[in-house]
Design a protein around this motif. Structure first.
Motif, PDB file in Angstrom:
ATOM      1  N   LYS A 111      -2.122 -28.305 -28.737  1.00  0.00           N
ATOM      2  CA  LYS A 111      -3.229 -28.482 -29.685  1.00  0.00           C
ATOM      3  C   LYS A 111      -4.585 -28.176 -29.051  1.00  0.00           C
ATOM      4  CE  LYS A 111      -0.702 -31.926 -32.283  1.00  0.00           C
ATOM      5  NZ  LYS A 111      -0.502 -33.357 -32.518  1.00  0.00           N
ATOM      6  N   PHE A 112      -4.593 -27.859 -27.760  1.00  0.00           N
ATOM      7  CA  PHE A 112      -5.849 -27.582 -27.070  1.00  0.00           C
ATOM      8  C   PHE A 112      -6.407 -26.259 -27.572  1.00  0.00           C
ATOM      9  CE2 PHE A 112      -8.469 -26.248 -23.406  1.00  0.00           C
ATOM     10  CZ  PHE A 112      -9.272 -27.376 -23.292  1.00  0.00           C
ATOM     11  N   PRO A 113      -7.674 -26.245 -28.013  1.00  0.00           N
ATOM     12  CA  PRO A 113      -8.228 -24.998 -28.558  1.00  0.00           C
ATOM     13  C   PRO A 113      -8.411 -23.920 -27.493  1.00  0.00           C
ATOM     14  CG  PRO A 113      -9.905 -26.714 -28.466  1.00  0.00           C
ATOM     15  CD  PRO A 113      -8.619 -27.351 -28.041  1.00  0.00           C
ATOM     16  N   GLU A 114      -8.370 -22.693 -27.938  1.00  0.00           N
ATOM     17  CA  GLU A 114      -8.573 -21.557 -27.032  1.00  0.00           C
ATOM     18  C   GLU A 114      -9.918 -21.711 -26.325  1.00  0.00           C
ATOM     19  OE1 GLU A 114      -9.314 -16.865 -27.789  1.00  0.00           O
ATOM     20  OE2 GLU A 114      -7.574 -17.742 -28.785  1.00  0.00           O
ATOM     21  N   PRO A 115      -9.933 -21.557 -24.992  1.00  0.00           N
ATOM     22  CA  PRO A 115     -11.204 -21.700 -24.262  1.00  0.00           C
ATOM     23  C   PRO A 115     -12.245 -20.708 -24.769  1.00  0.00           C
ATOM     24  CG  PRO A 115      -9.341 -21.591 -22.743  1.00  0.00           C
ATOM     25  CD  PRO A 115      -8.816 -21.257 -24.112  1.00  0.00           C
ATOM     26  N   ASP A 116     -13.481 -21.185 -24.940  1.00  0.00           N
ATOM     27  CA  ASP A 116     -14.553 -20.312 -25.422  1.00  0.00           C
ATOM     28  C   ASP A 116     -15.617 -20.097 -24.359  1.00  0.00           C
ATOM     29  OD1 ASP A 116     -15.593 -22.848 -25.420  1.00  0.00           O
ATOM     30  OD2 ASP A 116     -16.383 -22.777 -27.459  1.00  0.00           O
ATOM     31  N   ALA A 120     -12.646 -25.103 -15.903  1.00  0.00           N
ATOM     32  CA  ALA A 120     -12.059 -25.558 -14.641  1.00  0.00           C
ATOM     33  C   ALA A 120     -11.003 -26.600 -14.994  1.00  0.00           C
ATOM     34  CB  ALA A 120     -13.117 -26.158 -13.729  1.00  0.00           C
ATOM     35  N   VAL A 121      -9.817 -26.433 -14.429  1.00  0.00           N
ATOM     36  CA  VAL A 121      -8.693 -27.305 -14.744  1.00  0.00           C
ATOM     37  C   VAL A 121      -8.323 -28.071 -13.483  1.00  0.00           C
ATOM     38  CG1 VAL A 121      -6.375 -27.384 -15.709  1.00  0.00           C
ATOM     39  CG2 VAL A 121      -7.906 -25.547 -16.392  1.00  0.00           C
ATOM     40  N   VAL A 122      -8.376 -29.407 -13.559  1.00  0.00           N
ATOM     41  CA  VAL A 122      -8.139 -30.273 -12.407  1.00  0.00           C
ATOM     42  C   VAL A 122      -6.696 -30.775 -12.439  1.00  0.00           C
ATOM     43  CG1 VAL A 122      -8.885 -32.339 -11.167  1.00  0.00           C
ATOM     44  CG2 VAL A 122     -10.553 -31.022 -12.513  1.00  0.00           C
ATOM     45  N   PHE A 123      -5.964 -30.472 -11.372  1.00  0.00           N
ATOM     46  CA  PHE A 123      -4.594 -30.963 -11.194  1.00  0.00           C
ATOM     47  C   PHE A 123      -4.618 -31.999 -10.083  1.00  0.00           C
ATOM     48  CE2 PHE A 123      -4.087 -26.735 -12.974  1.00  0.00           C
ATOM     49  CZ  PHE A 123      -3.108 -26.935 -13.945  1.00  0.00           C
ATOM     50  N   GLY A 124      -3.958 -33.141 -10.318  1.00  0.00           N
ATOM     51  CA  GLY A 124      -4.027 -34.249  -9.385  1.00  0.00           C
ATOM     52  C   GLY A 124      -2.875 -34.332  -8.410  1.00  0.00           C
ATOM     53  N   ASN A 125      -3.026 -35.286  -7.523  1.00  0.00           N
ATOM     54  CA  ASN A 125      -2.060 -35.606  -6.488  1.00  0.00           C
ATOM     55  C   ASN A 125      -0.663 -35.832  -7.073  1.00  0.00           C
ATOM     56  OD1 ASN A 125      -0.716 -38.217  -5.153  1.00  0.00           O
ATOM     57  ND2 ASN A 125      -1.707 -37.020  -3.543  1.00  0.00           N
ATOM     58  N   GLU A 126       0.353 -35.489  -6.283  1.00  0.00           N
ATOM     59  CA  GLU A 126       1.746 -35.558  -6.715  1.00  0.00           C
ATOM     60  C   GLU A 126       2.180 -36.957  -7.154  1.00  0.00           C
ATOM     61  OE1 GLU A 126       1.767 -32.204  -3.565  1.00  0.00           O
ATOM     62  OE2 GLU A 126       0.640 -34.045  -3.931  1.00  0.00           O
ATOM     63  N   VAL A 127       1.596 -37.996  -6.574  1.00  0.00           N
ATOM     64  CA  VAL A 127       1.997 -39.371  -6.906  1.00  0.00           C
ATOM     65  C   VAL A 127       0.969 -40.059  -7.802  1.00  0.00           C
ATOM     66  CG1 VAL A 127       2.519 -41.649  -5.947  1.00  0.00           C
ATOM     67  CG2 VAL A 127       3.324 -39.597  -4.770  1.00  0.00           C
ATOM     68  N   GLU A 128      -0.300 -39.930  -7.462  1.00  0.00           N
ATOM     69  CA  GLU A 128      -1.357 -40.672  -8.154  1.00  0.00           C
ATOM     70  C   GLU A 128      -1.984 -39.927  -9.328  1.00  0.00           C
ATOM     71  OE1 GLU A 128      -2.027 -43.841  -7.375  1.00  0.00           O
ATOM     72  OE2 GLU A 128      -0.485 -43.725  -5.810  1.00  0.00           O
ATOM     73  N   GLY A 129      -1.751 -38.614  -9.427  1.00  0.00           N
ATOM     74  CA  GLY A 129      -2.396 -37.832 -10.476  1.00  0.00           C
ATOM     75  C   GLY A 129      -3.860 -37.580 -10.143  1.00  0.00           C
ATOM     76  N   VAL A 130      -4.647 -37.254 -11.163  1.00  0.00           N
ATOM     77  CA  VAL A 130      -6.082 -37.033 -10.971  1.00  0.00           C
ATOM     78  C   VAL A 130      -6.717 -38.386 -10.680  1.00  0.00           C
ATOM     79  CG1 VAL A 130      -8.230 -36.274 -12.077  1.00  0.00           C
ATOM     80  CG2 VAL A 130      -6.098 -35.024 -12.510  1.00  0.00           C
ATOM     81  N   SER A 158       3.256 -28.090  -9.349  1.00  0.00           N
ATOM     82  CA  SER A 158       3.405 -26.630  -9.441  1.00  0.00           C
ATOM     83  C   SER A 158       3.999 -26.231 -10.788  1.00  0.00           C
ATOM     84  CB  SER A 158       4.244 -26.092  -8.291  1.00  0.00           C
ATOM     85  OG  SER A 158       5.560 -26.568  -8.341  1.00  0.00           O
ATOM     86  N   VAL A 159       4.883 -27.041 -11.332  1.00  0.00           N
ATOM     87  CA  VAL A 159       5.456 -26.769 -12.655  1.00  0.00           C
ATOM     88  C   VAL A 159       4.384 -26.977 -13.727  1.00  0.00           C
ATOM     89  CG1 VAL A 159       7.180 -27.523 -14.338  1.00  0.00           C
ATOM     90  CG2 VAL A 159       7.798 -27.346 -11.921  1.00  0.00           C
ATOM     91  N   ALA A 160       3.636 -28.078 -13.617  1.00  0.00           N
ATOM     92  CA  ALA A 160       2.567 -28.346 -14.578  1.00  0.00           C
ATOM     93  C   ALA A 160       1.532 -27.218 -14.571  1.00  0.00           C
ATOM     94  CB  ALA A 160       1.902 -29.685 -14.261  1.00  0.00           C
ATOM     95  N   ALA A 161       1.180 -26.739 -13.378  1.00  0.00           N
ATOM     96  CA  ALA A 161       0.206 -25.645 -13.287  1.00  0.00           C
ATOM     97  C   ALA A 161       0.733 -24.395 -13.985  1.00  0.00           C
ATOM     98  CB  ALA A 161      -0.131 -25.352 -11.824  1.00  0.00           C
ATOM     99  N   GLY A 162       1.997 -24.094 -13.795  1.00  0.00           N
ATOM    100  CA  GLY A 162       2.573 -22.925 -14.461  1.00  0.00           C
ATOM    101  C   GLY A 162       2.495 -23.026 -15.975  1.00  0.00           C
ATOM    102  N   ILE A 163       2.839 -24.181 -16.503  1.00  0.00           N
ATOM    103  CA  ILE A 163       2.826 -24.384 -17.960  1.00  0.00           C
ATOM    104  C   ILE A 163       1.396 -24.309 -18.502  1.00  0.00           C
ATOM    105  CG2 ILE A 163       3.252 -26.080 -19.787  1.00  0.00           C
ATOM    106  CD1 ILE A 163       5.654 -27.062 -18.019  1.00  0.00           C
ATOM    107  N   LYS A 183      -0.346 -21.308 -20.856  1.00  0.00           N
ATOM    108  CA  LYS A 183      -0.870 -21.618 -22.193  1.00  0.00           C
ATOM    109  C   LYS A 183      -2.345 -21.233 -22.306  1.00  0.00           C
ATOM    110  CE  LYS A 183      -0.976 -23.339 -26.333  1.00  0.00           C
ATOM    111  NZ  LYS A 183      -0.578 -22.458 -27.426  1.00  0.00           N
ATOM    112  N   LEU A 184      -3.130 -21.551 -21.288  1.00  0.00           N
ATOM    113  CA  LEU A 184      -4.560 -21.224 -21.342  1.00  0.00           C
ATOM    114  C   LEU A 184      -4.811 -19.721 -21.241  1.00  0.00           C
ATOM    115  CD1 LEU A 184      -6.040 -24.106 -19.160  1.00  0.00           C
ATOM    116  CD2 LEU A 184      -5.948 -23.951 -21.664  1.00  0.00           C
ATOM    117  N   SER A 185      -3.875 -18.981 -20.664  1.00  0.00           N
ATOM    118  CA  SER A 185      -4.008 -17.524 -20.528  1.00  0.00           C
ATOM    119  C   SER A 185      -3.437 -16.774 -21.719  1.00  0.00           C
ATOM    120  CB  SER A 185      -3.295 -17.053 -19.247  1.00  0.00           C
ATOM    121  OG  SER A 185      -3.863 -17.664 -18.122  1.00  0.00           O
TER     122      SER A 185
END
Length: 177
Positions: free
Chosen positions: A114-119, A123-133, A159-164, A168-170
């Motif tokens: 549901k995230f709208p196309e970037p206009d 910048a997309v922040v991905f967090g630590n493997e255990v604690e998240g952002v 790495s899987v989350a980044a791929g997805i 989607k954003l691209s």
């Protein structure tokens, strides 16, 4: 059926990649522990012509053989910067006009589909493997997105989350080609 050859795939050289118009997305890695995850994000960022990666805190930086093992040369194509803190990276990106989005399950997060196309630049922040952002970073962000999931875990490897998320954003760029 057969695999396509390297020529048929139309792969860019390092120089051609560097000269290409980039996707106006910057990946921000917030204290990622695994060199393999970092290398994988480099490889995914190459695949989607991501503008750059910000490696923050104790996130490992190239050159390192364990990063190269999964990056497969993408550390030569994707620009990257190191920041002592993720906060510093976010504040600098905000000054440059980037909208900051955390990939995190938060109150009010938007489901990725549901995230709208970037206009504009994102910048997309991905967090630590255990604690998240890091919780302290969330007030600095302009919002958050989450990947919808149906199973029990409700978390994915970074790495899987980044791929997805980056695919989607691209997606709008693929409609142009």
């Amino acid at each position: 059926m057969r695999k396509l050859s390297m020529d048929e795939l139309g792969r860019k050289s390092v120089d051609a990649f560097k000269q290409s118009d980039k996707n106006r997305i910057i990946v921000v890695l917030d204290n990622i522990r695994s060199m393999h995850n970092v290398g994988s994000v480099f490889r995914t960022s190459d695949a989607f012509l991501i503008e750059a990666i910000c490696l923050c805190g104790y996130t490992p930086c190239p050159p390192h053989r364990d990063i190269h093992k999964t990056a497969l040369g993408a550390t030569d194509t994707v620009d990257w910067l190191y920041f002592e803190t993720t906060r510093d990276a976010i504040l600098q990106l905000k000054e440059k006009g980037f909208r900051i989005i955390a990939v995190e399950q938060t109150l009010g997060s938007i489901s990725l589909e549901k995230f709208p196309e970037p206009d504009g630049p994102l910048a997309v922040v991905f967090g630590n493997e255990v604690e998240g952002v890091d919780d302290a970073l969330l007030p600095l962000c302009d919002g958050s997105i989450e990947i919808p999931q149906l199973g029990m875990k409700h978390s994915l490897n970074i790495s899987v989350a980044a791929g997805i998320v980056l695919w989607k954003l691209s997606e709008p760029l693929f409609k142009m080609h």
